[in-house]
Design a protein around this motif. Structure first.
Motif, PDB file in Angstrom:
ATOM      1  N   ILE A   1       0.742  -0.867   0.124  1.00  0.00           N
ATOM      2  CA  ILE A   1       0.140  -0.108  -0.135  1.00  0.00           C
ATOM      3  C   ILE A   1       0.741   1.524   0.328  1.00  0.00           C
ATOM      4  O   ILE A   1       1.666   1.789   0.686  1.00  0.00           O
ATOM      5  N   PRO A   2       0.610   2.142  -0.970  1.00  0.00           N
ATOM      6  CA  PRO A   2       1.930   2.890  -1.019  1.00  0.00           C
ATOM      7  C   PRO A   2       2.048   4.274  -0.181  1.00  0.00           C
ATOM      8  O   PRO A   2       2.680   4.807  -0.244  1.00  0.00           O
ATOM      9  N   GLU A   3       0.591   4.765  -0.525  1.00  0.00           N
ATOM     10  CA  GLU A   3       0.827   4.831   1.144  1.00  0.00           C
ATOM     11  C   GLU A   3       1.164   5.630   2.344  1.00  0.00           C
ATOM     12  O   GLU A   3       1.430   6.173   3.439  1.00  0.00           O
ATOM     13  N   TYR A   4       1.509   3.860   2.916  1.00  0.00           N
ATOM     14  CA  TYR A   4       1.768   3.940   4.367  1.00  0.00           C
ATOM     15  C   TYR A   4       3.512   3.814   3.913  1.00  0.00           C
ATOM     16  O   TYR A   4       4.074   3.843   5.257  1.00  0.00           O
ATOM     17  N   GLY A   5       3.677   3.772   2.958  1.00  0.00           N
ATOM     18  CA  GLY A   5       6.009   4.811   3.279  1.00  0.00           C
ATOM     19  C   GLY A   5       6.580   3.010   2.921  1.00  0.00           C
ATOM     20  O   GLY A   5       8.009   2.908   3.126  1.00  0.00           O
ATOM     21  N   TYR A   6       5.791   2.118   2.945  1.00  0.00           N
ATOM     22  CA  TYR A   6       6.687   0.908   3.231  1.00  0.00           C
ATOM     23  C   TYR A   6       7.568   0.474   2.613  1.00  0.00           C
ATOM     24  O   TYR A   6       7.405   0.930   1.253  1.00  0.00           O
ATOM     25  N   GLY A   7       9.109   0.117   2.910  1.00  0.00           N
ATOM     26  CA  GLY A   7      10.404   0.733   0.882  1.00  0.00           C
ATOM     27  C   GLY A   7      10.609   1.962   0.707  1.00  0.00           C
ATOM     28  O   GLY A   7      11.846   1.910   0.355  1.00  0.00           O
ATOM     29  N   ARG A   8      10.582   3.075   1.080  1.00  0.00           N
ATOM     30  CA  ARG A   8      10.387   4.711   1.221  1.00  0.00           C
ATOM     31  C   ARG A   8      10.833   4.932   2.248  1.00  0.00           C
ATOM     32  O   ARG A   8      12.049   5.729   2.585  1.00  0.00           O
ATOM     33  N   TYR A   9      10.526   4.918   3.627  1.00  0.00           N
ATOM     34  CA  TYR A   9      10.843   5.729   5.329  1.00  0.00           C
ATOM     35  C   TYR A   9      10.944   4.236   5.388  1.00  0.00           C
ATOM     36  O   TYR A   9      10.514   2.624   6.357  1.00  0.00           O
ATOM     37  N   PRO A  10      12.003   4.109   6.342  1.00  0.00           N
ATOM     38  CA  PRO A  10      13.472   3.203   7.046  1.00  0.00           C
ATOM     39  C   PRO A  10      12.375   2.600   8.506  1.00  0.00           C
ATOM     40  O   PRO A  10      12.555   1.539   8.432  1.00  0.00           O
ATOM     41  N   ASN A  11      11.757   3.693   8.792  1.00  0.00           N
ATOM     42  CA  ASN A  11      11.222   3.061   9.948  1.00  0.00           C
ATOM     43  C   ASN A  11       9.570   2.350   9.835  1.00  0.00           C
ATOM     44  O   ASN A  11       8.990   1.775  11.037  1.00  0.00           O
ATOM     45  N   VAL A  12       9.573   1.734   8.944  1.00  0.00           N
ATOM     46  CA  VAL A  12       8.066   1.413   8.371  1.00  0.00           C
ATOM     47  C   VAL A  12       8.151   0.146   8.209  1.00  0.00           C
ATOM     48  O   VAL A  12       8.902   0.222   7.122  1.00  0.00           O
ATOM     49  N   ILE A  13       8.245  -1.127   8.962  1.00  0.00           N
ATOM     50  CA  ILE A  13       8.637  -2.084   9.006  1.00  0.00           C
ATOM     51  C   ILE A  13       7.223  -3.424   9.225  1.00  0.00           C
ATOM     52  O   ILE A  13       6.070  -2.437   9.283  1.00  0.00           O
ATOM     53  N   THR A  14       6.865  -4.443   8.963  1.00  0.00           N
ATOM     54  CA  THR A  14       6.211  -5.070   8.897  1.00  0.00           C
ATOM     55  C   THR A  14       6.147  -6.251  10.239  1.00  0.00           C
ATOM     56  O   THR A  14       7.485  -5.855  10.772  1.00  0.00           O
ATOM     57  N   ALA A  15       4.907  -6.246  10.325  1.00  0.00           N
ATOM     58  CA  ALA A  15       5.557  -6.792  11.439  1.00  0.00           C
ATOM     59  C   ALA A  15       5.865  -8.937  11.232  1.00  0.00           C
ATOM     60  O   ALA A  15       6.287  -8.607  12.523  1.00  0.00           O
ATOM     61  N   MET A  16       6.164  -8.797  10.886  1.00  0.00           N
ATOM     62  CA  MET A  16       7.147 -10.436  10.600  1.00  0.00           C
ATOM     63  C   MET A  16       8.855  -9.365  11.201  1.00  0.00           C
ATOM     64  O   MET A  16       9.076 -10.146  11.827  1.00  0.00           O
ATOM     65  N   GLU A  17       8.669  -8.252  10.298  1.00  0.00           N
ATOM     66  CA  GLU A  17      10.253  -7.820  10.708  1.00  0.00           C
ATOM     67  C   GLU A  17      10.436  -7.719  12.072  1.00  0.00           C
ATOM     68  O   GLU A  17      11.378  -7.798  12.754  1.00  0.00           O
ATOM     69  N   LEU A  18       8.859  -6.983  12.417  1.00  0.00           N
ATOM     70  CA  LEU A  18       9.008  -6.367  14.134  1.00  0.00           C
ATOM     71  C   LEU A  18       9.667  -7.350  14.605  1.00  0.00           C
ATOM     72  O   LEU A  18       9.841  -7.913  16.040  1.00  0.00           O
ATOM     73  N   GLU A  19       8.710  -8.903  14.988  1.00  0.00           N
ATOM     74  CA  GLU A  19       8.896 -10.058  15.173  1.00  0.00           C
ATOM     75  C   GLU A  19      10.198 -10.672  15.195  1.00  0.00           C
ATOM     76  O   GLU A  19      11.151 -10.689  16.480  1.00  0.00           O
ATOM     77  N   ARG A  20      11.028 -10.586  13.862  1.00  0.00           N
ATOM     78  CA  ARG A  20      12.833 -11.256  14.217  1.00  0.00           C
ATOM     79  C   ARG A  20      13.417 -10.092  15.042  1.00  0.00           C
ATOM     80  O   ARG A  20      14.439 -10.458  15.769  1.00  0.00           O
ATOM     81  N   LEU A  21      13.236  -8.580  14.754  1.00  0.00           N
ATOM     82  CA  LEU A  21      13.727  -7.425  15.963  1.00  0.00           C
ATOM     83  C   LEU A  21      14.146  -8.008  17.144  1.00  0.00           C
ATOM     84  O   LEU A  21      14.493  -8.091  17.772  1.00  0.00           O
ATOM     85  N   ALA A  22      12.712  -8.492  17.779  1.00  0.00           N
ATOM     86  CA  ALA A  22      12.666  -8.699  19.184  1.00  0.00           C
ATOM     87  C   ALA A  22      12.798 -10.311  20.088  1.00  0.00           C
ATOM     88  O   ALA A  22      12.610 -10.433  20.679  1.00  0.00           O
ATOM     89  N   ASN A  23      12.968 -10.952  18.434  1.00  0.00           N
ATOM     90  CA  ASN A  23      13.175 -11.736  18.972  1.00  0.00           C
ATOM     91  C   ASN A  23      15.127 -12.092  19.468  1.00  0.00           C
ATOM     92  O   ASN A  23      16.163 -11.839  18.765  1.00  0.00           O
ATOM     93  N   SER A  24      15.050 -13.311  20.098  1.00  0.00           N
ATOM     94  CA  SER A  24      16.850 -13.087  20.934  1.00  0.00           C
ATOM     95  C   SER A  24      17.503 -13.801  20.139  1.00  0.00           C
ATOM     96  O   SER A  24      18.837 -13.107  20.084  1.00  0.00           O
TER      97      SER A  24
END
Length: 229
Positions: A1-24
């Motif tokens: 969805i282009p209006e959400y800026g994924y791929g353009r804004y570095p701090n917009v990530i997917t939930a899967m990427e969020l879970e990966r970051l929070a994983n030990s």
């Protein structure tokens, strides 16, 4: 969805990427940091139904997004007590056993639930903070909130090779692209092709308990064929 800026804004990530970051075992050894500067965010917005329940993309509900978003939010709240967490939603869907209790736990923990689908996300080019514009249906107003990170709960979609598998095994597919069962109530794991059974997300978006139950049912149906003379 282009209006959400994924791929353009570095701090917009997917939930899967969020879970990966929070994983030990993840790339940051369990430390949630912003991709733009490597610093822990003080606030995060989680947006539901990104590509689901949307006539432009997929009209079906992806089913499990509400629960895994609440799970991620609670895990972050337990680790970062002062983090401001907001969840933007159309409807919270918690139909299974104890799911509503889990949702209430999140509200009690201080996680903010805002009923309203965001229309757009913009970025401050200096701080890389994000501005989420959405209607708060409880207030009846369109508001703009500043947050340091955004997580998108993307739609569950069929695998790219689904059409080839359907053609090979003579299976029919739903309008969303998932495999169709013989009958949704009487034969929910049988396909119209004899000897081919369906389990889990091949038939449609499902959470883990539903996938396990359907996998056991499909194995039992297959065992009937294998045990016949």
């Amino acid at each position: 969805i282009p209006e959400y800026g994924y791929g353009r804004y570095p701090n917009v990530i997917t939930a899967m990427e969020l879970e990966r970051l929070a994983n030990s075992a993840g790339p940051t050894i369990g430390q949630l940091v912003r991709p733009s500067d490597g610093k822990p965010p003080k606030s995060i917005a989680m947006i539901q139904c990104v590509g689901s329940r949307d006539s432009r993309y997929n009209e079906y509900c992806s089913g499990f997004c509400c629960m895994y978003t609440i799970k991620n939010a609670l895990l972050l709240k337990q680790t970062y007590h002062d983090m401001d967490i907001s969840i933007y939603y159309m409807d919270i869907r918690t139909p299974a056993k104890s799911y509503e209790e889990f949702y209430n736990r999140a509200r009690a923990a201080g996680i903010r639930f805002i009923q309203g689908r965001p229309s757009q996300i913009t970025e401050d080019p200096v701080t890389h903070n994000l501005f989420v514009e959405a209607e708060d249906q409880a207030l009846g107003q369109v508001l703009e909130w500043e947050t340091e990170m955004v997580s998108l709960s993307a739609a569950a979609i069929p695998r790219v090779d689904t059409e080839r598998v359907a053609s090979t095994l003579a299976l029919s597919r739903s309008p969303g692209g998932f495999f169709m069962e013989y009958h949704p109530k009487l034969r929910p794991v049988d396909s119209p092709t004899d000897g081919v059974f369906l389990a889990g997300a091949a038939q449609g978006p499902k959470d883990i308990p539903a996938s396990v139950a359907q996998g056991s049912a499909a194995a039992a149906r297959a065992a009937r064929v294998l045990s016949a003379d």
